[in-house]
Design an enzyme around this catalytic site. Structure first.
Site, PDB file in Angstrom:
ATOM      1  N   THR A 180       0.860  -1.168   0.000  1.00  0.00           N
ATOM      2  CA  THR A 180       0.000   0.000   0.000  1.00  0.00           C
ATOM      3  C   THR A 180       0.901   1.224   0.000  1.00  0.00           C
ATOM      4  O   THR A 180       1.951   1.225   0.650  1.00  0.00           O
ATOM      5  CB  THR A 180      -0.921   0.026   1.237  1.00  0.00           C
ATOM      6  OG1 THR A 180      -0.120  -0.003   2.424  1.00  0.00           O
ATOM      7  CG2 THR A 180      -1.862  -1.172   1.235  1.00  0.00           C
ATOM      8  N   SER A 311      16.232  -1.331 -25.919  1.00  0.00           N
ATOM      9  CA  SER A 311      17.068  -0.130 -26.005  1.00  0.00           C
ATOM     10  C   SER A 311      17.912  -0.164 -27.265  1.00  0.00           C
ATOM     11  O   SER A 311      18.344  -1.228 -27.710  1.00  0.00           O
ATOM     12  CB  SER A 311      17.990  -0.032 -24.784  1.00  0.00           C
ATOM     13  OG  SER A 311      18.912   1.027 -24.926  1.00  0.00           O
ATOM     14  N   LYS A 317      18.657  -5.174 -22.683  1.00  0.00           N
ATOM     15  CA  LYS A 317      17.532  -4.558 -21.965  1.00  0.00           C
ATOM     16  C   LYS A 317      16.215  -4.944 -22.639  1.00  0.00           C
ATOM     17  O   LYS A 317      16.088  -4.877 -23.854  1.00  0.00           O
ATOM     18  CB  LYS A 317      17.684  -3.037 -21.960  1.00  0.00           C
ATOM     19  CG  LYS A 317      16.758  -2.315 -20.999  1.00  0.00           C
ATOM     20  CD  LYS A 317      17.102  -0.825 -20.943  1.00  0.00           C
ATOM     21  CE  LYS A 317      16.344  -0.122 -19.843  1.00  0.00           C
ATOM     22  NZ  LYS A 317      14.903  -0.100 -20.089  1.00  0.00           N
ATOM     23  N   GLU A 324       2.941  -0.890 -21.688  1.00  0.00           N
ATOM     24  CA  GLU A 324       3.100   0.531 -21.985  1.00  0.00           C
ATOM     25  C   GLU A 324       2.204   0.966 -23.140  1.00  0.00           C
ATOM     26  O   GLU A 324       1.624   2.070 -23.120  1.00  0.00           O
ATOM     27  CB  GLU A 324       4.567   0.831 -22.299  1.00  0.00           C
ATOM     28  CG  GLU A 324       5.457   0.764 -21.080  1.00  0.00           C
ATOM     29  CD  GLU A 324       6.937   0.904 -21.396  1.00  0.00           C
ATOM     30  OE1 GLU A 324       7.728   1.005 -20.437  1.00  0.00           O
ATOM     31  OE2 GLU A 324       7.302   0.902 -22.593  1.00  0.00           O
TER      32      GLU A 324
END
Length: 459
Positions: A180, A311, A317, A324
């Site tokens: 939380t 990337s 990466k 997204e």
């Protein structure tokens, strides 16, 4: 390109020789630029379906010649099949009633029907018989939304719900640290966490189910202001019956066409349901991004499917590209809802005058969210759980000490939590030193799975 001269009530207009449309469409093209923002194909196809149903209804009402009615129906079917998509060049940003698009359709159908019928078919007198832009365009917004909802969005949403439910059941006993405020909190199971997503999505489904009762009620037959001027008795009922047969969906005549022509409350409700789904997808995909973050210096609880290099400069990466993309879709849908909210306020007296904009934004939201549901389902179904990382984090979580409150009190438990965090030691080990409770008793009290209250299975 060669031109021909077409005539309407305002005079002569030069129209491209190859165009099937006529003078009124050309005037709209000349007056309203932004040709790249034309009305959505889904809307155009729905409008053709309405025109076909109208021709059938006019034939049965005895106000349209059989050869003309049949030719109009045949022409409309060809438009629905996508054969003439390039013949609808009118911009979204046009007259607020959508009259330009309505006449664009009337002109295309009349020209095509004239060839089949072997006689002159008039765009206003025949293709637009018993209709007005003011009742047809609002009806088309609702028909387009119903088709997109039932044929595309709901199947995609159901697939997502099934995917989340399946993973929730599969991971029902895997315990993890709850959070939380992005901070460590009491434990829960993956099943409970994904079960919350499932509940969100099911409530979105329920909202769409409730919406359909109003979405299916069309203002056809209302004509210019809702009074039904120039509309024969029984026309509206025959139209919705034929439209239902061609779409496979249930439609009804709106009990008060004045309301559906003057306002766009149903479209606004529809947009609100779409916005709620967008917000739910935002929550789910943000959770997925956080859970997979790192993977070494972040939470690293799950590993998402590796889809592409992340990337152009950092080798190895991998980014959460699908979540997204969904987040951007959701952001656009929320923005579209704001646009629709403003447009829905533009009901002046007997007509809303931002109908094309509402149609455009709803079509975009349905298409985008259908893809977003499918993308999220793929992400959920394919992520892998990092059990070692989860167990380590759970054992180190000082908040587990909350379970000792009833036995030793809040203050004493706080001392254990602070020591555990400062010394980076498991709560259990520190609790053994700070309390008179046995290790066995503490192990039972601090058992993370017991603390989830999930012993009986999924809640």
């Amino acid at each position: 390109m060669g031109y021909r001269i077409e005539r309407d009530s305002m005079g002569d207009v030069r129209v491209p020789e190859t165009a099937i449309y006529g003078a009124q469409t050309q005037r709209a093209v000349d007056n309203f630029g932004l040709l790249e923002r034309t009305m959505p194909q889904a809307f155009i196809h729905s409008l053709a379906m309405i025109k076909s149903a109208a021709a059938a209804a006019n034939l049965e009402c005895g106000v349209l010649d059989a050869s003309i009615a049949v030719a109009l129906q045949h022409a409309a079917r060809r438009v629905v099949e996508g054969h003439f998509d390039d013949q609808f060049p009118v911009s979204v940003f046009q007259t607020g009633s959508g009259t330009s698009t309505n006449m664009n359709m009337n002109e295309v159908l009349a020209r095509l029907a004239s060839r089949d019928a072997g006689q002159k078919v008039h765009p206003n007198d025949d293709a637009n018989c018993s209709q007005s832009s003011n009742d047809v365009i609002p009806a088309c917004i609702q028909v387009t939304a119903m088709r997109a909802l039932c044929n595309t969005l709901l199947p995609a949403l159901d697939t997502l719900i099934d995917s989340v439910a399946s993973r929730s059941e599969q991971l029902g006993s895997v315990t993890k640290t709850g959070r939380t405020h992005l901070m460590d909190a009491m434990p829960l199971t993956f099943g409970q966490e994904l079960g919350a997503w499932e509940a969100q999505l099911k409530e979105c489904r329920q909202r769409f189910d409730a919406l359909q009762q109003r979405l299916r009620q069309l203002p056809v037959g209302g004509s210019a202001v809702g009074t039904g001027v120039n509309v024969p008795e029984g026309f509206a009922e025959l139209l919705v019956k034929d439209l239902g047969a061609s779409t496979g969906l249930l439609f009804e005549v709106a009990p008060n066409p004045f309301s559906r022509i003057a306002s766009q409350d149903v479209a606004l409700e529809c947009s609100a349901c779409l916005r709620a789904l967008a917000v739910s997808l935002t929550k789910i995909n943000n959770d997925l991004r956080w859970m997979s973050s790192g993977p070494l210096s972040g939470l690293g609880e799950i590993e998402l499917e590796a889809l592409q290099p992340g990337s152009s400069i950092m080798p190895g990466k991998v980014n959460p590209v699908l979540p997204e993309a969904v987040l951007m879709v959701a952001a656009e849908v929320v923005g579209d809802d704001s646009t629709i909210s403003v447009a829905a306020q533009s009901g002046n007296f007997q007509l809303n005058v931002m109908l094309p904009l509402i149609a455009d934004k709803l079509c975009n939201a349905f298409e985008s969210l259908s893809w977003a549901c499918e993308a999220t389902a793929r992400t959920v179904s394919k992520f892998e759980v990092n059990h070692q990382r989860i167990e380590h984090s759970l054992a180190s979580n000082p908040i587990l000490v909350t379970a000792l409150n009833a036995a030793i009190g809040y203050e004493a438990a706080a001392v254990i939590a602070k020591r555990s965090y400062a010394e980076q030691r498991p709560v259990l080990d520190v609790a053994v030193e700070e309390t008179t409770l046995s290790r066995e008793a503490l192990e039972q009290l601090l058992d993370p799975f017991r603390l989830t209250n999930a012993q009986g299975g999924r809640d």
